[in-house]
Scaffold this active site. Sequence first.
Site, PDB file in Angstrom:
ATOM      1  N   GLY A 102       0.817  -1.203   0.000  1.00 41.54           N
ATOM      2  CA  GLY A 102       0.000   0.000   0.000  1.00 41.54           C
ATOM      3  C   GLY A 102       0.852   1.254   0.000  1.00 41.54           C
ATOM      4  CB  ALA A 103       4.340   1.707  -0.520  1.00 38.32           C
TER       5      ALA A 103
ATOM      6  N   GLY B 119      -0.479   7.971  -0.085  1.00 37.32           N
ATOM      7  CA  GLY B 119      -0.856   8.125   1.303  1.00 37.32           C
ATOM      8  C   GLY B 119       0.225   7.828   2.314  1.00 37.32           C
TER       9      GLY B 119
ATOM     10  N   GLY C 298       1.624   5.013   3.300  1.00 38.27           N
ATOM     11  CA  GLY C 298       2.689   4.105   2.883  1.00 38.27           C
ATOM     12  C   GLY C 298       3.771   4.813   2.093  1.00 38.27           C
TER      13      GLY C 298
ATOM     14  CE1 TYR D 129     -10.540  -0.723   6.136  1.00 37.43           C
ATOM     15  CE2 TYR D 129     -11.396   0.400   8.079  1.00 37.43           C
ATOM     16  CZ  TYR D 129     -10.385   0.195   7.169  1.00 37.43           C
ATOM     17  OH  TYR D 129      -9.207   0.886   7.268  1.00 37.43           O
TER      18      TYR D 129
END
Length: 272
Positions: free
Chosen positions: A9-10, A13, A15, A156
């Site tokens: 998730g980089a 945001g 990450g 979630y």
Amino acid sequence: MPKTVVITGASDGTGAAAARRLVRDGHHVVVVGRSAAKTKAVADDLGVHYFVADFAHLHQVRTLAAQLADHCPRIDVLVNNAGAILGDRHVTADGFEETFQVNYLAPFLLTNLLLDTLLASQALVVQTSSNAARLSARVDLDDLDNARNYSPVRAYGNAKLELVLFTRELHDRYHEQGLSAVAFHPGGVSSNFARTSRSPVGSLFRTPVPRLFFQSPEKAARHLLRFVTPTPEDSVVSGAYYENGKPRTLKAPPIGPQLWEATTALLDLNKT
């Protein structure tokens, strides 16, 4: 001493912000993202290696694990940061509810496939969870796929609580062999998270509200970095869940071992 840090998730945001800070401080970073273009852009900007994987497709997670094991003989920190809050219930090609798969099954699979490398490195596993784990979770071992009473927020929250339970199990099973694990809530972040979500949360993130009231990705990254590069004053408690920089107890059912075994069976990991 420089660390080798893998961050999922980089591509954007928190990450991406964490990756920038780590590279600036001299660490070796591998960035992982779902979007090839965005992930490559971050990697090129930082001069680091990258891999692309969509966690909605578990074969891509397995390929990613093989690529990382080949590229990284040592992994000091694995940051399971990728995640998403979605909308209407959707079943992936792998046969799992998508929120459950992307936020929990995929990081569980990736971590376990890298376990030999992580143990040899005496690594730290950092899981980006959420306060939804205590506010909206109702984990049911007989309904892990969220088939009953589905809502995007509950699905979630369930996945983020499952990540916390997974963190505790990693500690209980492997801490004596040198592996550590923590989960944390980064707080509200003004980023592209949930902008494409088909849920009411997605509608919120498409308004100016996050920019007005939420913290920047750079500030959120500090919560993550305190685990990756702790100062002498920091005391990182393996197996713990953190909010606002401090361990917080969750009123979670004591189902960690059963959840681990159920997840292992779902993923056929005993056959891997």
